[in-house]
Design a protein around this motif. Sequence first.
Motif, PDB file in Angstrom:
ATOM      1  N   GLN A 337     -28.537  12.798   4.668  1.00 54.18           N
ATOM      2  CA  GLN A 337     -27.312  12.014   4.839  1.00 54.18           C
ATOM      3  C   GLN A 337     -27.072  11.181   3.577  1.00 54.18           C
ATOM      4  OE1 GLN A 337     -26.942  10.013   8.734  1.00 54.18           O
ATOM      5  NE2 GLN A 337     -28.656  11.281   9.479  1.00 54.18           N
ATOM      6  N   GLY A 338     -26.066  10.313   3.617  1.00 57.99           N
ATOM      7  CA  GLY A 338     -25.645   9.584   2.439  1.00 57.99           C
ATOM      8  C   GLY A 338     -26.725   8.736   1.797  1.00 57.99           C
ATOM      9  N   VAL A 339     -26.692   8.671   0.444  1.00 57.20           N
ATOM     10  CA  VAL A 339     -27.657   7.889  -0.335  1.00 57.20           C
ATOM     11  C   VAL A 339     -27.081   6.479  -0.501  1.00 57.20           C
ATOM     12  CG1 VAL A 339     -28.962   7.726  -2.481  1.00 57.20           C
ATOM     13  CG2 VAL A 339     -28.395   9.969  -1.529  1.00 57.20           C
ATOM     14  N   THR A 340     -27.587   5.535   0.256  1.00 57.72           N
ATOM     15  CA  THR A 340     -27.002   4.190   0.310  1.00 57.72           C
ATOM     16  C   THR A 340     -27.478   3.261  -0.792  1.00 57.72           C
ATOM     17  OG1 THR A 340     -28.763   3.510   1.817  1.00 57.72           O
ATOM     18  CG2 THR A 340     -26.708   4.313   2.798  1.00 57.72           C
ATOM     19  N   SER A 341     -28.653   3.522  -1.342  1.00 54.57           N
ATOM     20  CA  SER A 341     -29.219   2.645  -2.373  1.00 54.57           C
ATOM     21  C   SER A 341     -30.084   3.469  -3.303  1.00 54.57           C
ATOM     22  CB  SER A 341     -30.045   1.527  -1.732  1.00 54.57           C
ATOM     23  OG  SER A 341     -30.545   0.631  -2.699  1.00 54.57           O
ATOM     24  N   ILE A 342     -30.066   3.096  -4.592  1.00 59.47           N
ATOM     25  CA  ILE A 342     -30.748   3.925  -5.589  1.00 59.47           C
ATOM     26  C   ILE A 342     -31.227   3.053  -6.743  1.00 59.47           C
ATOM     27  CG2 ILE A 342     -28.700   4.477  -6.977  1.00 59.47           C
ATOM     28  CD1 ILE A 342     -29.653   7.426  -6.874  1.00 59.47           C
ATOM     29  N   VAL A 384     -32.940  -0.542  -1.359  1.00 59.68           N
ATOM     30  CA  VAL A 384     -34.317  -0.302  -1.802  1.00 59.68           C
ATOM     31  C   VAL A 384     -34.458  -0.859  -3.211  1.00 59.68           C
ATOM     32  CG1 VAL A 384     -34.787   1.737  -0.387  1.00 59.68           C
ATOM     33  CG2 VAL A 384     -33.693   2.018  -2.611  1.00 59.68           C
ATOM     34  N   ALA A 385     -35.654  -1.316  -3.549  1.00 56.23           N
ATOM     35  CA  ALA A 385     -35.891  -1.849  -4.898  1.00 56.23           C
ATOM     36  C   ALA A 385     -37.373  -1.834  -5.197  1.00 56.23           C
ATOM     37  CB  ALA A 385     -35.346  -3.275  -5.017  1.00 56.23           C
ATOM     38  N   TYR A 386     -37.688  -1.649  -6.485  1.00 57.01           N
ATOM     39  CA  TYR A 386     -39.069  -1.772  -6.937  1.00 57.01           C
ATOM     40  C   TYR A 386     -39.412  -3.247  -7.123  1.00 57.01           C
ATOM     41  CZ  TYR A 386     -39.672   3.220  -8.044  1.00 57.01           C
ATOM     42  OH  TYR A 386     -39.822   4.582  -7.973  1.00 57.01           O
ATOM     43  N   MET A 387     -40.685  -3.582  -6.903  1.00 59.41           N
ATOM     44  CA  MET A 387     -41.197  -4.934  -7.155  1.00 59.41           C
ATOM     45  C   MET A 387     -42.567  -4.833  -7.812  1.00 59.41           C
ATOM     46  SD  MET A 387     -40.372  -7.434  -3.940  1.00 59.41           S
ATOM     47  CE  MET A 387     -41.805  -6.859  -3.050  1.00 59.41           C
ATOM     48  N   ASN A 388     -43.000  -5.955  -8.393  1.00 57.69           N
ATOM     49  CA  ASN A 388     -44.353  -6.058  -8.931  1.00 57.69           C
ATOM     50  C   ASN A 388     -44.684  -4.913  -9.883  1.00 57.69           C
ATOM     51  OD1 ASN A 388     -44.620  -8.267  -7.201  1.00 57.69           O
ATOM     52  ND2 ASN A 388     -45.582  -7.059  -5.583  1.00 57.69           N
ATOM     53  N   ILE A 393     -42.526  -1.405  -3.192  1.00 58.26           N
ATOM     54  CA  ILE A 393     -41.116  -1.129  -2.906  1.00 58.26           C
ATOM     55  C   ILE A 393     -40.711  -2.021  -1.747  1.00 58.26           C
ATOM     56  CG2 ILE A 393     -39.522   0.597  -1.962  1.00 58.26           C
ATOM     57  CD1 ILE A 393     -41.234   2.712  -3.473  1.00 58.26           C
ATOM     58  N   ILE A 394     -39.523  -2.584  -1.841  1.00 57.48           N
ATOM     59  CA  ILE A 394     -38.984  -3.377  -0.747  1.00 57.48           C
ATOM     60  C   ILE A 394     -37.727  -2.693  -0.235  1.00 57.48           C
ATOM     61  CG2 ILE A 394     -37.690  -4.873  -2.333  1.00 57.48           C
ATOM     62  CD1 ILE A 394     -38.080  -7.137  -0.337  1.00 57.48           C
ATOM     63  N   SER A 395     -37.574  -2.658   1.082  1.00 54.96           N
ATOM     64  CA  SER A 395     -36.425  -1.994   1.688  1.00 54.96           C
ATOM     65  C   SER A 395     -35.855  -2.855   2.800  1.00 54.96           C
ATOM     66  CB  SER A 395     -36.833  -0.623   2.245  1.00 54.96           C
ATOM     67  OG  SER A 395     -37.834  -0.768   3.241  1.00 54.96           O
ATOM     68  N   SER A 396     -34.554  -2.736   3.017  1.00 53.32           N
ATOM     69  CA  SER A 396     -33.903  -3.422   4.126  1.00 53.32           C
ATOM     70  C   SER A 396     -33.147  -2.398   4.948  1.00 53.32           C
ATOM     71  CB  SER A 396     -32.942  -4.492   3.608  1.00 53.32           C
ATOM     72  OG  SER A 396     -31.850  -3.908   2.920  1.00 53.32           O
ATOM     73  N   SER A 397     -32.996  -2.697   6.243  1.00 55.51           N
ATOM     74  CA  SER A 397     -32.436  -1.699   7.144  1.00 55.51           C
ATOM     75  C   SER A 397     -31.553  -2.336   8.210  1.00 55.51           C
ATOM     76  CB  SER A 397     -33.570  -0.910   7.802  1.00 55.51           C
ATOM     77  OG  SER A 397     -33.102  -0.078   8.842  1.00 55.51           O
ATOM     78  N   SER A 398     -30.698  -1.534   8.777  1.00 56.81           N
ATOM     79  CA  SER A 398     -29.873  -1.973   9.899  1.00 56.81           C
ATOM     80  C   SER A 398     -30.684  -2.135  11.176  1.00 56.81           C
ATOM     81  CB  SER A 398     -28.729  -0.970  10.131  1.00 56.81           C
ATOM     82  OG  SER A 398     -27.813  -1.008   9.061  1.00 56.81           O
ATOM     83  N   ASP A 399     -31.968  -1.749  11.144  1.00 62.33           N
ATOM     84  CA  ASP A 399     -32.831  -2.003  12.299  1.00 62.33           C
ATOM     85  C   ASP A 399     -33.296  -3.460  12.364  1.00 62.33           C
ATOM     86  OD1 ASP A 399     -34.858  -2.239  10.401  1.00 62.33           O
ATOM     87  OD2 ASP A 399     -35.817  -0.339  10.900  1.00 62.33           O
ATOM     88  N   GLY A 400     -32.805  -4.281  11.416  1.00 66.83           N
ATOM     89  CA  GLY A 400     -33.107  -5.704  11.436  1.00 66.83           C
ATOM     90  C   GLY A 400     -34.388  -6.091  10.733  1.00 66.83           C
ATOM     91  N   LEU A 427     -29.318  -6.513   2.616  1.00 68.36           N
ATOM     92  CA  LEU A 427     -29.839  -6.558   1.248  1.00 68.36           C
ATOM     93  C   LEU A 427     -31.150  -7.324   1.183  1.00 68.36           C
ATOM     94  CD1 LEU A 427     -28.801  -5.734  -1.636  1.00 68.36           C
ATOM     95  CD2 LEU A 427     -27.938  -8.066  -1.845  1.00 68.36           C
ATOM     96  N   ALA A 428     -32.105  -6.781   0.446  1.00 64.09           N
ATOM     97  CA  ALA A 428     -33.319  -7.500   0.049  1.00 64.09           C
ATOM     98  C   ALA A 428     -33.402  -7.361  -1.466  1.00 64.09           C
ATOM     99  CB  ALA A 428     -34.552  -6.921   0.720  1.00 64.09           C
TER     100      ALA A 428
END
Length: 546
Positions: A337-342, A384-388, A393-400, A427-428
Amino acid sequence: MSIEIESEDIIRLLLQFFDEQNLNQSLHALEAETSIKLNTVANKEEFLQDIIQGKWDTVLQQVVTLNIRPKALVDLYEQVVLELTELRELGAARSLLRQSQPMYLLKQQHPERYLHLEHVLSRSIFDARDAYRANTTKEKRRQAIAKGLSNEISVAAPARLMTLLDQSAQWQEQQGLCNKDTFDVFGGGSGNGGVNKTETVETDQGDHAELFPGRRYKTIKFPGKTTYAECMSFSPDGQYFATGSVDGFIELWHPQNGKLRKDLKYQAEGNLMAMDESVISLAFSGAAAAAEDSGGGGASSSSNGGILISGSTDGKIAVWNIQSGFCKRRISPAHSQGVTSIQLNNKTTHILSGSYDQLIKIHEIKSGKLVKEFKGHTSFINSVAYMNCDMNIISSSSDGTIKIWDSESTECLSTITPSSMTLPVQLALPLPVTSTFDGFVVCNKSKRLSIYSKNGDLVKTIPAENDKDANHNIDSDFISAAVSSRGKLVYAITETGNVYGFNIETGHIVQSVKVSDTEIISMASHPIASIIAVNDAVGHVYLFKP
């Protein structure tokens, strides 16, 4: 439309600088290597007046540095020979006639005129009527030569190179890109190799901080009633602003003036980067990322943003060369499905992506091969984003929830639930290293932002509990957020189109601005200057600065 500067003009600026600094060897070496002459005079009127008055010693000294048409040079030298003859400076006249390049051309192309000069020189008495034919005079000839040369030269005010550099520094200071007092030409304009030292918001401790971008300076309007930008991204060096639209097109703009970058040849010709379906995520490589392209196919990345990656609603990812607009790699499909973050990793070797399919993936750029997959979210991945240093990797979702992952093992290290009401987390966003806090900002569908440490511990909520004005004025939920270049401010935009700026250290509101009454999609912040961009669902992108 962008301003295009010819490379020859850059060389002429250097030639003028060398001339003014008496760097004659450098001047002659650059002229010899490039075959370019300065072709400017400090005072054009004075130069032409010297011709009219017959100050040939001064005129000839300047002419040798100019690039003048052979015909005009022949006319000039012919007149000088005649006037030297009139003054009975016969030795100088013969040398000029027989040893100068313009007179050699005259002999080759107009032998009758050359023989006439020899005849004038051989006579014991100078006869003006014989020397100047066709009812002309010395004065008329001087006037004609001056008029002819006036179109051959241009004026260059003294110290043009230094003046332009000074103007550049002033402009960057006005845009919040540098501090003129510490301007570093080789550090990207700021005194510490690219970190902006001047953007400031007064903190309670009196520290230098950043300015809130509360003034709209440009609105980009997409054509048609149904076309609009779905996503936006600034390049890390601040030179490009990219938009991905609902009709699949990707466009690159000037962040400072909001105009399409037509210095990119393909955009100037009306050719745009494009995907088959709506573009819903974009990300640039690092400002100086050297693309790992040997054997990988495609051109290497440049220092001006390098490569751009895009994700679309059909689950595809594309890798673009910014300078050529060429698609170097397509991963089709990367997700179901759609790529929401990259995002790209620091070495520009792998692509991190999140999707509506609830999965996080890492693909290799060269081969397009899937190398990692992260499972655990139960709804759409929103960011999604890289850290450290790419370790996590840190991710945020509509699952809260927000999840922190080990990028190597794909293990979920921690799960964070910002609200007990299972509100979607839009967003995170990791904070820059210059920020007061070492962690990330969380934006969920509520009237509050949260700041967490990199280990997942809650540090504070924004706005602060004691900021009565902010708590009273925020009339709807936040839908997107961004962080200022130095991490001193966090921006958040509400469903009703109000952008709020918060002091990240105190949690207090700094300022707010109304953007639009239409449906807001997202926002983005410039990596160097105090600039933010907001896009809506009716085809507008709004750019704000202080």
